[in-house]
Design a protein around this motif. Structure first.
Motif, PDB file in Angstrom:
ATOM      1  N   VAL A 143       0.860  -1.244  -0.064  1.00 27.84           N
ATOM      2  CA  VAL A 143      -0.189   0.001  -0.149  1.00 27.84           C
ATOM      3  C   VAL A 143       0.724   1.238   0.142  1.00 27.84           C
ATOM      4  N   LEU A 144       2.003   1.401   0.926  1.00 24.62           N
ATOM      5  CA  LEU A 144       2.653   2.412   0.986  1.00 24.62           C
ATOM      6  C   LEU A 144       3.310   2.669  -0.431  1.00 24.62           C
ATOM      7  N   LYS A 145       3.854   1.696  -0.950  1.00 22.36           N
ATOM      8  CA  LYS A 145       4.694   1.927  -2.338  1.00 22.36           C
ATOM      9  C   LYS A 145       3.754   2.618  -3.353  1.00 22.36           C
ATOM     10  N   ARG A 146       2.393   1.695  -3.342  1.00 20.77           N
ATOM     11  CA  ARG A 146       1.652   2.214  -4.249  1.00 20.77           C
ATOM     12  C   ARG A 146       1.327   3.805  -4.097  1.00 20.77           C
ATOM     13  N   ALA A 147       0.990   3.971  -2.888  1.00 21.01           N
ATOM     14  CA  ALA A 147       0.616   5.514  -2.564  1.00 21.01           C
ATOM     15  C   ALA A 147       1.733   6.620  -3.087  1.00 21.01           C
ATOM     16  N   LYS A 148       2.830   5.870  -2.959  1.00 19.05           N
ATOM     17  CA  LYS A 148       4.143   6.860  -3.310  1.00 19.05           C
ATOM     18  C   LYS A 148       4.128   6.788  -4.756  1.00 19.05           C
ATOM     19  N   SER A 149       3.773   5.879  -5.066  1.00 19.84           N
ATOM     20  CA  SER A 149       3.952   5.748  -6.934  1.00 19.84           C
ATOM     21  C   SER A 149       2.948   6.883  -7.538  1.00 19.84           C
ATOM     22  N   LEU A 150       1.872   7.277  -6.642  1.00 19.66           N
ATOM     23  CA  LEU A 150       0.944   8.085  -7.207  1.00 19.66           C
ATOM     24  C   LEU A 150       1.601   9.689  -7.291  1.00 19.66           C
ATOM     25  N   ILE A 151       2.512  10.008  -6.638  1.00 15.19           N
ATOM     26  CA  ILE A 151       3.195  11.034  -6.407  1.00 15.19           C
ATOM     27  C   ILE A 151       3.500  11.742  -7.845  1.00 15.19           C
ATOM     28  N   PRO A 152       3.911  10.924  -8.898  1.00 18.97           N
ATOM     29  CA  PRO A 152       4.362  11.517 -10.096  1.00 18.97           C
ATOM     30  C   PRO A 152       3.136  11.557 -10.815  1.00 18.97           C
ATOM     31  N   LEU A 153       2.068  11.103 -10.586  1.00 17.56           N
ATOM     32  CA  LEU A 153       0.526  11.447 -11.247  1.00 17.56           C
ATOM     33  C   LEU A 153       0.133  12.720 -10.577  1.00 17.56           C
ATOM     34  N   LEU A 154       0.114  12.672  -9.615  1.00 18.85           N
ATOM     35  CA  LEU A 154      -0.612  13.551  -8.764  1.00 18.85           C
ATOM     36  C   LEU A 154      -0.120  15.325  -8.953  1.00 18.85           C
ATOM     37  N   VAL A 155       1.475  14.992  -9.038  1.00 24.51           N
ATOM     38  CA  VAL A 155       2.105  16.388  -9.028  1.00 24.51           C
ATOM     39  C   VAL A 155       1.708  17.122 -10.533  1.00 24.51           C
ATOM     40  N   PRO A 156       2.004  16.360 -11.551  1.00 19.70           N
ATOM     41  CA  PRO A 156       1.471  17.108 -12.670  1.00 19.70           C
ATOM     42  C   PRO A 156      -0.052  17.397 -13.010  1.00 19.70           C
ATOM     43  N   LEU A 157      -0.671  16.664 -12.366  1.00 24.69           N
ATOM     44  CA  LEU A 157      -2.075  16.781 -12.533  1.00 24.69           C
ATOM     45  C   LEU A 157      -2.572  18.096 -11.751  1.00 24.69           C
TER      46      LEU A 157
END
Lengths: 283, 265
Positions: free
Chosen positions: B192-206
């Motif tokens: 879960v933690l790793k997945r949450a972290k992997s969202l950062i490169p998605l959320l920042v540009p968004l």
């Protein structure tokens, strides 16, 4: 000559450049003592490369940017007077680059109604204006669609319809085709010309595609916030070297004719269309 | 991000669809409130009967409504279990550390029914009302709150803009996701933690692009003479018609029935 619908005198706009830490680096003059008059009913193209100040200039025409000194008059109204801003925006409508970021309504006709709604136009009158705008832009069939389901060119036509419903005397199109495919681009430029010819609306088209300027009455070339050149398309496109020095392209066929003439072919000065070139070559 | 069903609208030609959105909003609200007062099977029967009658009138397939309710199933389950095991009272059966009481069982059944009807009623409302009309109704309905300086028009405008941008932003998310995947980002791997972290490169540009969009939109709205709710007219103003009055009367009769049943039993 009737009074100019757009008049600017020594319009200057400067902003402070900052580095990554936010420290001022210097002052950039985006628009530099620009003076021009645009007559009602004209189709004027303002061209220039990125950073030439053309968009900054456009924003002054709609009182989105206001000069520090009296410098811009829209139909005689000084844009510095805040109580006239609504009147100015009703007189000079503005269409922006990205259609997705300027459509507010979730239904085409509701978006078109947004301007008149803000102006406080009575409901029955809004209905009339929306229907008229839909018809002028050939969007009747898309009336109840969601804007998300339209093509880029159609979305931009909705944006234009939204401005048109405000019944402006002048429409400023700020790079309306930058995000469209060639088909959508042609669609928008055709629409602008039709509104100019049939409805007598003054059109100010801001673009960096020189091909789109070919059919304008008047072209103004901006560079570093100043007028570098102006005149009829034929006059401007005759100066191929100067345009290229400003890093502006000329229409392909004009460039071809220019190269042929340099090689010694007897061709007239500025050729703007393929037909003209064919005719000149076959005589 | 896919399959967002908030305010999902079902196009049909039913008497419920043409009703003034204010009627539907107000009645749904009143229905939910009265549900929380219902404390006997008769009242629940009436409430359920009314809700199903509305579903029938709306012509929305029940299947579609039930499918939309799957999301609240988990919440309902937790509520039911908590009530079932944690209500003190007369013991029915017990095993290990769990005891089920009579009161608990009753409570759990009631809660389940209550939640079910609540979601059913709100689904019927959103399925028969376009999001646009709903925000309009909210704006009009909340108008009295202006006395307390609540920016009613602004809230409604924000909601309708949000609704307009949901599809655009979800499309953009998909685009960014693919772009990041093309560069080797993995969104479906790890804990879960790793997945949450992997969202950062998605959320920042968004986020960055949303801010740009917001500033563009503000400019475009200003250019089209937007200056708040003052002096604004509407293309589709809300007007009560005879059918809306009839709807109010029918609902009032239902409400009276509910109150009688709650009082008597």
């Amino acid at each position: 000559m009737p009074e100019a619908i757009v008049k600017t005198r020594n319009l200057t706009y400067e902003y402070i450049r900052r580095d990554a830490e936010g420290n001022p680096e210097g002052v950039t003059t985006a628009v530099d003592h620009l003076s021009l008059d645009i007559a009602p009913g004209a189709f004027v193209a303002i061209v220039g490369r990125n950073g030439s100040g053309k968009s900054t200039f456009a924003r002054h025409l709609n009182a989105l940017l206001v000069p520090e000194e009296s410098a811009v008059w829209i139909n005689g109204m000084d844009t510095r007077e805040e109580e006239k801003h609504l009147d100015i925006r009703m007189t000079a409508g503005m269409v922006f680059q990205n259609p997705d970021n300027q459509i507010i309504g979730q239904v085409v006709e509701e978006d078109i109604a947004f301007g008149p709604e803000n102006m406080g136009v009575p409901t029955e009158e809004i209905r009339l204006r929306v229907d008229e705008a839909l018809q002028l832009l050939k969007l009747e069939k898309k009336r109840l669609d969601s804007p998300n389901r339209l093509s880029g060119g159609q979305k931009q036509r909705v944006s234009i319809a939204g401005v048109l419903a405000m019944r402006p005397r002048c429409i400023v199109l700020d790079e309306p085709t930058a995000m469209l495919d060639p088909q959508g681009r042609a669609e928008v430029i055709r629409t602008a010309h039709r509104l100019n010819r049939k409805e007598g609306i003054t059109v100010i088209l801001i673009t960096h595609h020189m091909e789109e300027a070919v059919d304008a009455d008047h072209i103004i070339v901006l560079d570093k916030g100043k007028i570098a050149m102006q005149g009829s398309p034929r006059e401007v496109f005759a100066r191929v070297e100067e345009l290229r020095a400003l890093r502006l392209s000329v229409p392909q066929v004009t460039y071809l004719a220019y190269l042929l003439r340099r090689k010694g072919l007897a061709l007239p000065d500025a050729i703007l269309t393929v037909e003209e070139l064919v005719e000149a070559l076959t005589v | 991000m896919r399959g967002i069903s908030i305010g999902q609208y079902y196009q049909a030609d039913s008497p419920l669809h043409v009703l003034d959105p204010r009627v539907k909003l107000l009645c749904t609200l009143a229905y939910i409130i009265i549900l929380f007062f219902a404390d006997n099977p008769f009242a629940y029967a009436l409430a359920a009967g009314f809700a199903f009658a509305m579903v029938f009138i709306s012509t929305v397939p029940l299947r579609l409504i039930l499918r939309g309710m799957r999301g609240v199933l988990f919440l309902a389950l937790v509520t039911v279990l908590f009530n079932l095991f944690l209500t003190p009272g007369e013991e029915l059966l017990s095993f290990w550390i769990f005891t089920v009481t009579r009161e608990g069982a009753e409570m759990a059944a009631m809660m389940a029914l209550r939640l079910f009807l609540l979601v059913l009623a709100s689904s019927v409302m959103t399925l028969t009302t376009t999001p646009n009309k709903l925000t309009d109704a909210l704006e009009r309905g909340m108008r009295p709150l202006r006395v307390f300086r609540v920016p009613v028009h602004e809230i409604a405008m924000m909601m309708s803009i949000a609704l307009r941008f949901i599809p655009i932003l979800s499309e953009e998310t998909e685009k960014i996701r693919k772009a990041q995947m093309a560069r080797g980002a993995a969104f479906d791997e790890g804990n879960v933690l790793k997945r949450a972290k992997s969202l950062i490169p998605l959320l920042v540009p968004l986020f960055v692009s949303s801010f740009r969009r917001a500033s563009d939109l503000a400019l475009a709205m200003e250019a089209r003479c937007y200056h708040g709710g003052k002096g604004r007219t509407r293309l589709h103003p809300l007007r009560y018609e005879a059918r809306d009055v009839i709807a109010y009367l029918i609902f009032a009769a239902f409400l009276a029935g509910m109150i009688v049943l709650i009082r008597v039993f």
